[in-house]
Design an enzyme around this catalytic site. Sequence first.
Site, PDB file in Angstrom:
ATOM      1  CG  HIS A   1      -1.797   1.189   1.350  1.00 20.61           C
ATOM      2  ND1 HIS A   1      -3.111   1.188   0.982  1.00 20.61           N
ATOM      3  CD2 HIS A   1      -1.548   2.448   1.817  1.00 20.61           C
ATOM      4  CE1 HIS A   1      -3.638   2.380   1.189  1.00 20.61           C
ATOM      5  NE2 HIS A   1      -2.703   3.164   1.699  1.00 20.61           N
ATOM      6  CD  GLU A   2       1.655   3.598   3.690  1.00 22.12           C
ATOM      7  OE1 GLU A   2       1.922   4.661   3.073  1.00 22.12           O
ATOM      8  OE2 GLU A   2       0.621   3.461   4.369  1.00 22.12           O
TER       9      GLU A   2
ATOM     10  CG  HIS B   1       0.386   6.136  -0.675  1.00 17.73           C
ATOM     11  ND1 HIS B   1      -0.704   6.604  -1.367  1.00 17.73           N
ATOM     12  CD2 HIS B   1      -0.116   5.547   0.445  1.00 17.73           C
ATOM     13  CE1 HIS B   1      -1.817   6.323  -0.701  1.00 17.73           C
ATOM     14  NE2 HIS B   1      -1.476   5.672   0.393  1.00 17.73           N
TER      15      HIS B   1
END
Length: 419
Positions: free
Chosen positions: A18-19, A22
């Site tokens: 997920h990170e 980003h």
Amino acid sequence: MQTLIAIIVIFGLIIAIHEWGHLYVAKKVGILCREFAIGFGPKLFTKKKNETVYTLRLLPLGGFVRMAGEDPELVKIKPGYEVGLTFHQDDTVKEIIVNNKAKHPDAKIVSVERADLEHQLFIEGYSDDEDGMTRYDVHPQADMIVDEEREQIAPWDRQFGSKKPWKKASAIFAGPVMNFVLAFILFVIFFTIQGIPQPEAANIEADSPAEEAGIVEGDRIVSIEGDPVEEWTDVTQTIQQMPEEEVTLLVERADGDTESFTMVVDAVYEDMVDAEIGQIGIEAAVSHSFMDSVVQSVSQIQEVVVLIFEVLQLIFTGQFSLDYLAGPVGIYDYTGEVMEMGTLILFSWAGMLSVNIGLINLLPLPALDGGRLVFIGLEAIRRKPIDPNKEGVAHFIGFALLMLLVLMVTWNDLNRLFM
């Protein structure tokens, strides 16, 4: 211990991907990413690569990517400050030392008159070895060293706030998207290895309704009671609900001809549901095809998304209960149950968790990625940013309410398990 290790690996993977979403997109659109962190709290591991510090932190409750400009700079160089400067070979400023200048004896000490580290990138001031005020050009990747803590400066064009709304939205949206990508990969692995039951007879039990009716191996079930069959679950769900009833199956034979068969469904007692279910004695053929796994994985993600929305819908109909949610304790307990079913099932379980985290993060609530996307959307409509202080307050309140919900769900999990 095995359950704890499984939880750490699964959530570590989900949070990291997920990170990373980003981080990757933010860098692609030119945003300076200061830190990529897994967990919160004290740092356990730190490694800097290029412009980003990668950290592993003590509390495994999430993660974050710290993008330049999202938070106010900790130190701003103002008139009257005395700083130490070191230089590159082209005479641009390499390091700006604030405090503890004695630890950098080679640094030039400058009393600052003016400084701009965002737009024009310069420091003007006086030093003992030069007459009059001198202007020093600052390298766009210069480091600020405060109390021996090093952090790269962030020119305005590298800050989150300088980017167009679509670039900001891309960086925020990428995190949840990667959760769906991860879920898809995990489901494909799971279905490819385990196989996907097909609406085709692989084995026929002796003296079963199917054998007595004349169904043979290789027959593909086309419809039941006139309802078309697309997958094996269409067969099982219909048959199980018809114990001791007559059922008609239309099958396609190996030579391509279709034939209709009528039989009476057997009634078999099932402990798990404490009731009789219907069976006709057919064991399904199993496909390990990669393309079938891809199609099934997309279908699985759709089913999980629909299920989540059905639960969320209960909030608006007044039928919602905390029992529909699971916190850290509940997820730990469910993971232990999944492990008892076999290691392979963990792939499917991790995929479902990844879809949950990705979709929940897209909800338009402050403190979540969806809430940030709402503010970016308002910025695009208004053609000017929302007041950062107001947005910050909204996200803080949202985060506090989210933590309160986590505590309530955790308490409910504990009551369900131990009381």
